[in-house]
Design a protein around this motif. Structure first.
Motif, PDB file in Angstrom:
ATOM      1  N   TRP A  83       0.783  -0.973  -0.116  1.00 48.31           N
ATOM      2  CA  TRP A  83      -0.211  -0.308  -0.098  1.00 48.31           C
ATOM      3  C   TRP A  83       0.930   1.617  -0.037  1.00 48.31           C
ATOM      4  O   TRP A  83       1.575   1.452  -0.591  1.00 48.31           O
ATOM      5  CB  TRP A  83      -1.110  -0.346   1.430  1.00 48.31           C
ATOM      6  N   SER A  84       1.447   1.415   1.288  1.00 48.10           N
ATOM      7  CA  SER A  84       1.597   2.832   0.803  1.00 48.10           C
ATOM      8  C   SER A  84       2.714   2.621   2.885  1.00 48.10           C
ATOM      9  O   SER A  84       1.753   2.369   3.708  1.00 48.10           O
ATOM     10  CB  SER A  84       0.955   4.789   0.658  1.00 48.10           C
ATOM     11  N   LEU A  85       3.565   3.481   2.887  1.00 46.90           N
ATOM     12  CA  LEU A  85       4.303   3.180   4.156  1.00 46.90           C
ATOM     13  C   LEU A  85       3.392   4.461   5.129  1.00 46.90           C
ATOM     14  O   LEU A  85       3.145   4.233   6.357  1.00 46.90           O
ATOM     15  CB  LEU A  85       5.379   4.090   3.720  1.00 46.90           C
ATOM     16  N   ARG A  86       3.052   5.922   4.115  1.00 50.95           N
ATOM     17  CA  ARG A  86       1.886   6.736   5.007  1.00 50.95           C
ATOM     18  C   ARG A  86       0.945   6.466   5.518  1.00 50.95           C
ATOM     19  O   ARG A  86       0.415   6.315   6.629  1.00 50.95           O
ATOM     20  CB  ARG A  86       1.427   7.844   4.353  1.00 50.95           C
ATOM     21  N   ALA A  87       0.191   4.785   4.630  1.00 48.85           N
ATOM     22  CA  ALA A  87      -1.010   4.734   4.761  1.00 48.85           C
ATOM     23  C   ALA A  87      -1.308   3.672   6.089  1.00 48.85           C
ATOM     24  O   ALA A  87      -1.603   3.221   7.489  1.00 48.85           O
ATOM     25  CB  ALA A  87      -2.170   3.478   4.157  1.00 48.85           C
ATOM     26  N   VAL A  88       0.267   2.142   6.317  1.00 51.07           N
ATOM     27  CA  VAL A  88       0.517   1.511   7.174  1.00 51.07           C
ATOM     28  C   VAL A  88       0.824   2.176   8.346  1.00 51.07           C
ATOM     29  O   VAL A  88       0.993   1.886   9.405  1.00 51.07           O
ATOM     30  CB  VAL A  88       1.577   0.614   5.938  1.00 51.07           C
ATOM     31  N   SER A  89       2.049   3.184   8.571  1.00 53.00           N
ATOM     32  CA  SER A  89       2.588   3.937   9.515  1.00 53.00           C
ATOM     33  C   SER A  89       1.886   4.548  10.639  1.00 53.00           C
ATOM     34  O   SER A  89       1.376   4.362  11.616  1.00 53.00           O
ATOM     35  CB  SER A  89       4.240   4.738   9.838  1.00 53.00           C
ATOM     36  N   SER A  90       0.766   5.355   9.903  1.00 53.12           N
ATOM     37  CA  SER A  90      -0.146   5.944  10.779  1.00 53.12           C
ATOM     38  C   SER A  90      -1.419   5.086  11.861  1.00 53.12           C
ATOM     39  O   SER A  90      -1.765   6.039  12.234  1.00 53.12           O
ATOM     40  CB  SER A  90      -0.826   7.168   9.734  1.00 53.12           C
ATOM     41  N   MET A 139       0.496  11.497   9.707  1.00 59.36           N
ATOM     42  CA  MET A 139       0.797  11.123   8.037  1.00 59.36           C
ATOM     43  C   MET A 139       0.673  12.975   7.512  1.00 59.36           C
ATOM     44  O   MET A 139       1.162  12.881   6.386  1.00 59.36           O
ATOM     45  CB  MET A 139      -1.548  12.259   8.801  1.00 59.36           C
ATOM     46  N   ILE A 140       1.084  13.731   8.362  1.00 56.92           N
ATOM     47  CA  ILE A 140       1.412  15.167   7.226  1.00 56.92           C
ATOM     48  C   ILE A 140       2.917  14.711   6.623  1.00 56.92           C
ATOM     49  O   ILE A 140       2.723  15.294   5.557  1.00 56.92           O
ATOM     50  CB  ILE A 140       1.464  16.228   8.407  1.00 56.92           C
ATOM     51  N   ALA A 141       3.502  14.662   7.617  1.00 58.65           N
ATOM     52  CA  ALA A 141       4.669  13.987   6.857  1.00 58.65           C
ATOM     53  C   ALA A 141       4.838  13.089   6.149  1.00 58.65           C
ATOM     54  O   ALA A 141       5.873  13.847   5.080  1.00 58.65           O
ATOM     55  CB  ALA A 141       6.109  14.087   8.134  1.00 58.65           C
ATOM     56  N   LEU A 142       4.595  12.076   6.000  1.00 59.29           N
ATOM     57  CA  LEU A 142       4.230  11.168   5.049  1.00 59.29           C
ATOM     58  C   LEU A 142       3.504  11.708   3.893  1.00 59.29           C
ATOM     59  O   LEU A 142       3.116  10.359   2.902  1.00 59.29           O
ATOM     60  CB  LEU A 142       4.537   9.427   5.630  1.00 59.29           C
ATOM     61  N   ARG A 143       2.991  12.840   3.598  1.00 55.27           N
ATOM     62  CA  ARG A 143       2.201  13.114   2.016  1.00 55.27           C
ATOM     63  C   ARG A 143       3.068  12.509   0.880  1.00 55.27           C
ATOM     64  O   ARG A 143       4.132  13.673   1.041  1.00 55.27           O
ATOM     65  CB  ARG A 143       1.851  14.427   2.329  1.00 55.27           C
ATOM     66  N   PRO A 144       2.247  12.034  -0.333  1.00 56.26           N
ATOM     67  CA  PRO A 144       3.075  12.844  -0.915  1.00 56.26           C
ATOM     68  C   PRO A 144       3.680  13.366  -1.127  1.00 56.26           C
ATOM     69  O   PRO A 144       2.685  14.139  -1.771  1.00 56.26           O
ATOM     70  CB  PRO A 144       1.815  11.257  -2.366  1.00 56.26           C
ATOM     71  N   ALA A 145       5.093  13.636  -2.332  1.00 54.18           N
ATOM     72  CA  ALA A 145       5.498  14.857  -2.689  1.00 54.18           C
ATOM     73  C   ALA A 145       4.878  15.039  -4.245  1.00 54.18           C
ATOM     74  O   ALA A 145       4.206  13.843  -4.957  1.00 54.18           O
ATOM     75  CB  ALA A 145       7.075  15.299  -3.253  1.00 54.18           C
TER      76      ALA A 145
END
Length: 501
Positions: A314-321, A476-482
């Protein structure tokens, strides 16, 4: 990995020994403030020396720093094992912090130099899993040793691990170093140490006097904040800072590290009062408490590689948050625990918490380090670990202080019929209240202390949950996709762990 194992075994062993150290006969008769400092002195030195070690490793070689750290750690472990009073233990723990500060940035830098790309994230996750093994082994070893030997024996387990780590270090690890070494930052080192020390002292002192208003509390806190602000200003003016605050201005690196710092804050605070809950309020032996904590440790072993694998799907953002939010709710569930809560609920809570924390720390650390150039591996690792250890230091200071103030206010109403000497001892901590209750044969006092402790634990659990949830929002803010551009290489976006930066 042996070095990481060593540090985590030592951290969890001390947590299990807290209850024994409060005993005036079998331990050192340590007060809550002394227990805070036995951990806080270690974490303070650990946090403030790591960025200097990163610079030294870049200059003299990371294997050199790793070797020196292992030797210092072994020597200070011997000192701690034979400490004659709480003051000596605090001093020995501070020297152990020197050893850990030499070890951790160096071992992380070795990983950064050895592995690249997706393999680096996997290596960091495996290294994080080794810390989970340490977390699992520490309480169990401590329980076995305390059942057969004196409390200082728990520190002697470090010696054979150091010997094995030294053999492996000399046999297998090249002496990696940066081609552009940075100068040692003495002014920054002095400002950071003094600032964090003053801040921690003020926060811990607040728990001793059960108030935030005395000058001896807010004075050191303000002085610490001023010194830390001066530290940041000095580092910003340096051409080659050892601790580069500019790295924290990067959205992913700064926000991700802030989230991990808040997670370590919540974890340390929760483990501090969790040990007293199981051994003090519930009456478990050290071995039983170690077994009760074991699901969290085994969960972290599973969580680190699982987090990396899920992040690629999936994505690091979804999993880690999501994992950090789950960990926060697990910590907060202690608000519903009491003196007679079935143990199975504790085990479920610790397992969920361990898996969730493992899914955050390993994958996020790998992603953060991948945002930095290789020649800044030592400095970047130092920044990351300094933020984490600062979070741990504040977790000990603030978490312990909240517990102390809440306990004293909760127990005060039950002390009216006792002498001044008994009241003074009972207000220090629930452990002291139980000891004096046994001496004067008043079981009602012990019951009142247990009830006051549970009330204080509920408040602390809410606070740690709020801190960890704040970390989840930051993540969630930090890992928002660029935003991608047409010129961006296509292969960078193929790995979700990498693309989240």
């Amino acid at each position: 990995m042996l070095s990481s194992l060593l540090i985590w075994i030592d951290n969890t062993i001390l947590t299990t020994v807290f209850e024994t150290l409060t005993d005036p006969d079998d331990g050192l008769g340590a007060s809550p403030a002394q227990l805070q400092w036995s951990t806080g002195s270690y974490t303070l030195v650990f946090a403030t020396l790591m960025f200097a070690v990163g610079a030294l490793g870049d200059r003299f070689g990371h294997r050199t720093m790793l070797t020196a750290g292992l030797v210092v750690f072994a020597g200070s472990s011997l000192w701690a094992a034979y400490a004659g009073d709480a003051g000596q233990l605090i001093a020995a723990r501070a020297v152990m912090g020197v050893g850990s500060a030499l070890i951790l940035p160096s071992s992380m830098a070795v990983l950064m130099w050895t592995f690249t790309g997706p393999a680096r994230a996997t290596a960091v996750a495996i290294s994080s899993a080794s810390s989970g093994i340490g977390i699992a082994a520490g309480p169990l070893l401590s329980g076995v040793l305390l059942d057969h030997f004196w409390w200082g024996s728990v520190f002697l387990i470090n010696i054979p691990i150091v010997v094995l780590a030294l053999i492996g270090t000399f046999a297998l690890i090249p002496n990696f170093r940066s081609p552009t070494p940075r100068p040692l930052d003495v002014p920054g080192l002095l400002l950071s140490v003094s600032g964090l020390a003053a801040l921690a002292y003020g926060l811990i002192r607040a728990g001793q006097v059960a108030s935030w208003t005395p000058a001896e509390v807010w004075g050191p806190i303000i002085a610490g904040l001023v010194l830390l602000a001066a530290f940041v200003r000095v580092e910003l003016r340096r051409r080659q800072p050892s601790f580069d605050p500019r790295l924290l201005a990067q959205r992913m690196f700064g926000g991700g590290n802030a989230a991990l710092g808040l997670l370590l804050f919540a974890m340390t605070a929760a483990s501090f009062y969790g040990a007293f809950y199981l051994q003090g309020a519930r009456g478990f032996s050290p071995l039983e408490a170690g077994l009760a904590f074991s699901p969290a440790a085994f969960g972290s072993i599973v969580g680190a590689p699982l987090g990396v694998r899920l992040a690629r799907r999936w994505s690091l953002r979804a999993v880690s948050s999501t994992a950090l939010t789950t960990a926060a709710l697990a910590m907060g569930s202690l608000m519903f625990f009491g003196l007679h809560t079935p143990l199975v609920f504790n085990e479920i809570m610790y397992l969920v918490q361990g898996v969730s924390i493992g899914m955050v720390i390993g994958p996020v650390t790998g992603a953060l380090m991948n945002t930095l150039p290789l020649e800044r591996a030592g400095a970047g690792s130092a920044v990351t670990n300094t933020v984490r250890q600062t979070g741990s230091l504040l977790g000990i200071a603030v978490g312990g202080t909240i517990m102390s103030i809440a306990y004293q206010r909760a127990v005060d109403g039950s002390l009216g019929g006792y002498s001044a000497a008994v009241r003074d001892r009972a207000r220090i901590s629930a452990e002291q209240a139980r000891h004096v209750a046994s001496e004067i044969h008043r079981p009602a006092l012990a019951r009142a202390a247990d009830d006051a402790f549970i009330s204080a634990m509920h408040l602390s659990a809410f606070c740690t949950m709020a801190i960890a949830l704040t970390g989840a929002v930051l993540l969630m803010i930090a890992l928002r996709p660029a935003r991608t551009t047409p010129a961006e290489p296509e292969e960078v976006a193929q790995d979700p762990v990498m693309s989240d930066r």
